[in-house]
Scaffold this active site. Structure first.
Site, mmCIF file in Angstrom:
data_model
loop_
_atom_site.group_PDB
_atom_site.id
_atom_site.type_symbol
_atom_site.label_atom_id
_atom_site.label_comp_id
_atom_site.label_asym_id
_atom_site.label_seq_id
_atom_site.Cartn_x
_atom_site.Cartn_y
_atom_site.Cartn_z
ATOM 1 N N PHE A 252 74.423 63.816 77.547
ATOM 2 C CA PHE A 252 73.901 65.107 77.081
ATOM 3 C C PHE A 252 73.796 66.155 78.184
ATOM 4 O O PHE A 252 73.083 67.145 78.029
ATOM 5 C CB PHE A 252 72.544 64.923 76.387
ATOM 6 C CG PHE A 252 72.518 63.784 75.408
ATOM 7 C CD1 PHE A 252 73.300 63.840 74.271
ATOM 8 C CD2 PHE A 252 71.756 62.661 75.628
ATOM 9 C CE1 PHE A 252 73.315 62.794 73.358
ATOM 10 C CE2 PHE A 252 71.763 61.602 74.730
ATOM 11 C CZ PHE A 252 72.536 61.667 73.594
ATOM 12 N N GLY A 479 78.933 56.755 74.619
ATOM 13 C CA GLY A 479 78.479 56.283 73.324
ATOM 14 C C GLY A 479 79.059 57.079 72.168
ATOM 15 O O GLY A 479 78.848 56.745 71.008
ATOM 16 N N ALA A 523 89.940 67.387 74.892
ATOM 17 C CA ALA A 523 91.058 68.269 75.244
ATOM 18 C C ALA A 523 91.617 67.899 76.604
ATOM 19 O O ALA A 523 92.838 67.880 76.807
ATOM 20 C CB ALA A 523 90.600 69.724 75.236
ATOM 21 N N ILE A 639 90.065 66.513 63.224
ATOM 22 C CA ILE A 639 89.077 65.469 63.501
ATOM 23 C C ILE A 639 89.839 64.168 63.760
ATOM 24 O O ILE A 639 90.573 63.677 62.891
ATOM 25 C CB ILE A 639 88.085 65.331 62.329
ATOM 26 C CG1 ILE A 639 87.277 66.624 62.152
ATOM 27 C CG2 ILE A 639 87.164 64.129 62.542
ATOM 28 C CD1 ILE A 639 86.397 67.021 63.334
ATOM 29 N N ASN A 641 88.739 61.018 64.552
ATOM 30 C CA ASN A 641 88.195 59.800 63.949
ATOM 31 C C ASN A 641 86.960 60.195 63.135
ATOM 32 O O ASN A 641 85.904 60.472 63.706
ATOM 33 C CB ASN A 641 87.836 58.788 65.050
ATOM 34 C CG ASN A 641 87.243 57.499 64.490
ATOM 35 O OD1 ASN A 641 86.605 57.493 63.427
ATOM 36 N ND2 ASN A 641 87.443 56.409 65.200
ATOM 37 N N GLN A 648 78.730 61.620 65.754
ATOM 38 C CA GLN A 648 78.431 62.542 66.847
ATOM 39 C C GLN A 648 77.818 63.842 66.316
ATOM 40 O O GLN A 648 76.863 64.375 66.890
ATOM 41 C CB GLN A 648 79.704 62.834 67.637
ATOM 42 C CG GLN A 648 79.389 63.293 69.044
ATOM 43 C CD GLN A 648 80.625 63.437 69.894
ATOM 44 O OE1 GLN A 648 81.743 63.235 69.434
ATOM 45 N NE2 GLN A 648 80.437 63.796 71.139
ATOM 46 N N GLU A 714 78.906 69.089 71.298
ATOM 47 C CA GLU A 714 77.684 69.869 71.432
ATOM 48 C C GLU A 714 77.364 70.732 70.226
ATOM 49 O O GLU A 714 76.219 71.141 70.039
ATOM 50 C CB GLU A 714 77.761 70.705 72.712
ATOM 51 C CG GLU A 714 77.716 69.765 73.902
ATOM 52 C CD GLU A 714 77.981 70.421 75.235
ATOM 53 O OE1 GLU A 714 77.032 70.916 75.822
ATOM 54 O OE2 GLU A 714 79.133 70.416 75.689
HETATM 55 MO MO1 MOS Z 1 77.022 68.653 78.012
HETATM 56 S S1 MOS Z 1 75.247 69.701 78.135
HETATM 57 O O1 MOS Z 1 78.126 69.763 78.653
HETATM 58 O O2 MOS Z 1 76.980 67.138 78.724
#
Ligand code: MOS
Length: 747
Positions: A252, A479, A523, A639, A641, A648, A714
């Site tokens: 994160f 993960g 990407a 997408i 998968n 996610q 994100e």
């Molecule tokens: Mo994320 S906040 O770019 O791991």
């Protein structure tokens, strides 16, 4: 690429790409066979425990470590008095592979810079012995006046904010004048608190010196950065540092290089023993930066028909001098809506506190709270449906840069989401829907996050004579399904089955500088593997020689199919990899390629989009807010998968639910101390807080992205805070502009 051809994999509809494959690491994880950073074992390894300062600024005048040194099992107590000499961490972005979260001296002197700074590391034969001995350390300080309140910091002076080397200030047209003369004006202040990183796996590293080589098993989203930076810190070459991170329990933005890896390596050097340094949950709060607080002004001027004439998004964020990282909350306003006049500005004020850092969708997560709340307030002021108001104000091209969008199907996402959610059943008048003792409301918001692809991607493919391929790339699996999705992609790219692919990652010895951040890994990996495959195909055509069915073809005339290469427009001209290698008498072919610079992001405005809908219930007796259901509809390109992608997206949405209703770092503005450094006191959503979450997507490939896929890591958190706040308003008529939306604000 500008002037280039779209990735041919965009067209593959029935192969591995787009298949709902379960995680390939799933069986290892459920059997406890996936080795995480704090589970590696070395002969003679000792355990570390860290002591933290209890003042915000000043110096250590005395450190009594005698009792700790005499405690059972203790091997070493390291303080600034005996720590090896080392350089500070190279701050992230100051060099290609700089990965440090701050640039302070690490246990090199008696200076204290934040409340919670490490002042000692104890090594012992067991973790319990280390923790106990650490509790016996007594520090005496000479405190100095510290800036620990945001108000004091602002009064001392605000400065322009910078993010990734760019000023966070943009002005287009004359936004103040346009706002002053607008027919409808909405102008409010929104505030968001600090947030701490709470990955399920606390930060940890297992560290060993073998001669003058440093081996680090880390929990990392940046292995190449960490290896290079540790080399710099200890004055050894990058090649002498080996960082791996095969499994990570959530990143994160928080799992880069912080002081604990450096302290672990320093203590291991001093003790001459391998060290496991696993932070306690409190340790994560003291040492690892999170999201900083923001105060945002959002002003919208609109025509009576709903068209925006002025957008003003400005405000301030708290930062620390050791990294000056503001929460760049204006980012979503750069591209979400059209307006002839726009002003965006983030300023910063300096506090003596822990450095803050990236935390899932830095900028967009709390920026969309202000932006999308203000849009909802404007919709109420205009009497226009908030979905229609957003659709009405979609820009034709990037509103600031003027560049075309690479692919923007946000209106389809809005329409599909509204239909499936049942938006038409919403009563637009606040406070009119009720279910027993619950007031019910519906709200929505835009989700958005840019497409990034950072420079430095590279990959190596080793094709063996049995027709199998191994791909090596210094990318990361935290993960989210990286290994699974890219096994699918590579299989398709090489015309092989998934069981013929070994996708190897998260090792600093592998090619590529591939940060698992900015939702750009897919990407970056995609472009790197394309480059390596081009090298591989060229090499195979040479090896195939004149007797092959593919003899005489140029690399761009062939594609990978059925375990070999074939002419693109005549698949009957095919030769298998096994056959090519056998005839050439080769055991293997190794091809390494580097991804081209990310020119696509200069030529097109590239973003992922979404529409978040939610229904909330507010208890009329207690004020308790509950989210009853969420539906999110995304446009993120192809997408790869659906199974891992949906997971996610949901994870991000749940983090957004926490941001909306409960997450808040309690920062004592008198002492600069974080007062709730545990999951008992810092609340994150638990299962009972999480309702049904439906996720849908357009699945329209972006012609300018590898595989047609933009990032999805994100975007899930974005928009959720505002969607919930807007639903709370619809339920109660109360507009909460200060996160989190706790029941005291609703009673
Ligand atoms: Mo994320 S906040 O770019 O791991």
């Amino acid at each position: 690429m500008p002037g280039g051809k779209p990735d041919p994999l965009i067209r593959h509809k029935h192969g591995s790409i787009g298949a709902s494959i379960s995680r390939i690491d799933g069986p290892l994880k459920v059997r406890g066979r996936a080795t995480f950073a704090a589970e590696f074992v070395h002969e003679g390894m000792v355990y570390a425990s860290v002591a933290f300062s209890t003042i915000a600024k000043g110096r250590i005048t005395a450190l009594d470590t005698k009792a700790a040194e005499a405690a059972p099992g203790v091997v070493l107590v390291m303080t600034h008095l005996n720590a090896p000499r080392m350089q500070s961490m190279p701050l992230f972005m100051t060099a290609e592979k700089a990965g440090g979260g701050d640039n302070l001296p690490i246990m090199q002197d008696d200076r204290i810079h934040w409340n919670g700074q490490p002042i000692a590391v104890v090594l012992a034969e067991t973790q319990e012995q280390a923790d106990y001995a650490q509790s016996l350390i007594r520090a005496t300080y000479e405190s100095e006046a510290a800036v620990t309140s945001f108000a004091t910091a602002k009064a001392a002076g605000i400065e322009p904010g910078m993010f990734m080397g760019q000023p966070l200030k943009v002005v287009k047209g004359d936004p103040d004048a346009a706002f002053a003369s607008a027919a409808v004006r909405v102008d409010h202040r929104y505030t968001t608190p600090r947030h701490n990183h709470n990955a399920i796996e606390p930060h940890a590293a297992t560290v060993a010196w073998v001669g003058d080589e440093l081996i680090v098993h880390d929990a990392s989203q940046a292995v190449s950065h960490t290896a290079w930076s540790l080399g710099h810190i200890f004055g050894i070459s990058e090649e002498q540092v080996h960082v791996t991170s095969p499994f990570v329990g959530g990143g994160f933005g928080g799992k880069c290089l912080w002081q604990h890896q450096v302290l672990g390596a320093a203590a291991a050097k001093l003790a001459g023993r391998p060290v496991r340094i696993a932070l306690s949950r409190e340790g994560v709060y003291r040492l690892i930066g999170g999201r900083t607080l923001t105060e945002q002004r959002f002003a919208i001027g609109a025509e009576p028909d709903g068209r925006f004439v002025s957008l003003i998004h400005s405000g301030a964020a708290a930062v620390a001098r050791q990294n000056a990282f503001p929460e760049p909350f204006i980012l979503p306003t750069m591209s979400s809506y059209g307006s002839p006049n726009i002003k965006l500005d983030v300023e910063v004020a300096y506090l003596d506190m822990l450095a803050n850092t990236f935390m899932r969708a830095p900028g967009e997560s709390v920026g969309t709270f202000a932006l999308e709340s203000a849009i909802d307030e404007t919709a109420v002021a205009l009497g226009i449906d908030p979905v229609e108001l957003r659709i009405l104000n979609q820009p034709e091209q990037d509103p600031l840069k003027g560049t075309p969008f690479s692919s923007r199907h946000i209106i389809e996402a809005w329409r599909a989401g509204a239909e499936q959610f049942g938006w038409s059943k919403r009563n637009p008048t606040a406070g009119k829907m009720r279910d027993g003792e619950w007031l019910v409301g519906m709200g929505c918001a835009t989700a958005t996050y840019p497409y990034h692809r950072m420079p430095g991607g590279a990959a190596r493919i080793t094709l063996t004579k049995d027709g199998r391929a191994r791909v090596e790339i210094a990318a990361h699996e935290m993960g989210m399904g990286t290994a699974t999705a890219h096994t699918q992609v590579v299989a398709e790219r090489l015309g092989l089955g998934r069981d013929q692919i070994s996708f190897d990652y998260a090792d600093s010895k592998f090619p590529g500088v591939v940060l698992a951040g900015g939702s750009q890994q897919t990407a970056s990996i995609g472009a790197s593997v394309i480059a390596a495959q081009q090298v591989l195909v060229t090499e195979l055509l040479k090896l195939a020689g004149n007797d092959s069915p593919i003899a005489g073809l140029a690399p761009d005339e062939v594609g990978a199919f059925d375990g070999g290469l074939a002419k693109l427009d005549d698949p009957s001209r095919h030769e298998s990899y096994v056959s090519i290698l056998a005839r050439a008498g080769r055991d293997e072919v190794v091809a390494e390629g580097s991804a081209p610079p990310p020119l696509e992001t200069m030529h097109w405005s590239m973003h992922s989009f979404g529409a978040v809908f939610c229904e909330v219930g507010i208890n009329v007796v207690t004020g308790e807010p509950r989210v009853r259901r969420i539906l999110a509809s995304y446009d993120c390109g192809r997408i790869l998968n659906p199974k891992t992608a949906a997971s996610q997206f949901r994870g991000g949405i749940i983090m957004g639910l926490g941001l909306a209703l409960m997450e808040e770092t309690q920062f004592d503005e008198r002492s600069g101390r974080i007062m709730n450094p545990s999951l008992a006191e810092y609340h994150v959503p638990v299962h009972m807080d999480v309702p049904r979450i439906d996720v849908i997507w357009t699945d329209i490939p972006d012609p300018h992205a590898p595989m047609g896929a933009r990032g999805i890591g994100e975007i899930g958190i974005t928009g959720v805070g505002a969607a919930i706040a807007n639903a709370v308003f619809n339920a109660t008529g109360k507009r909460v502009r200060d996160l989190p939306i706790t029941l005291d604000k609703l009673m």
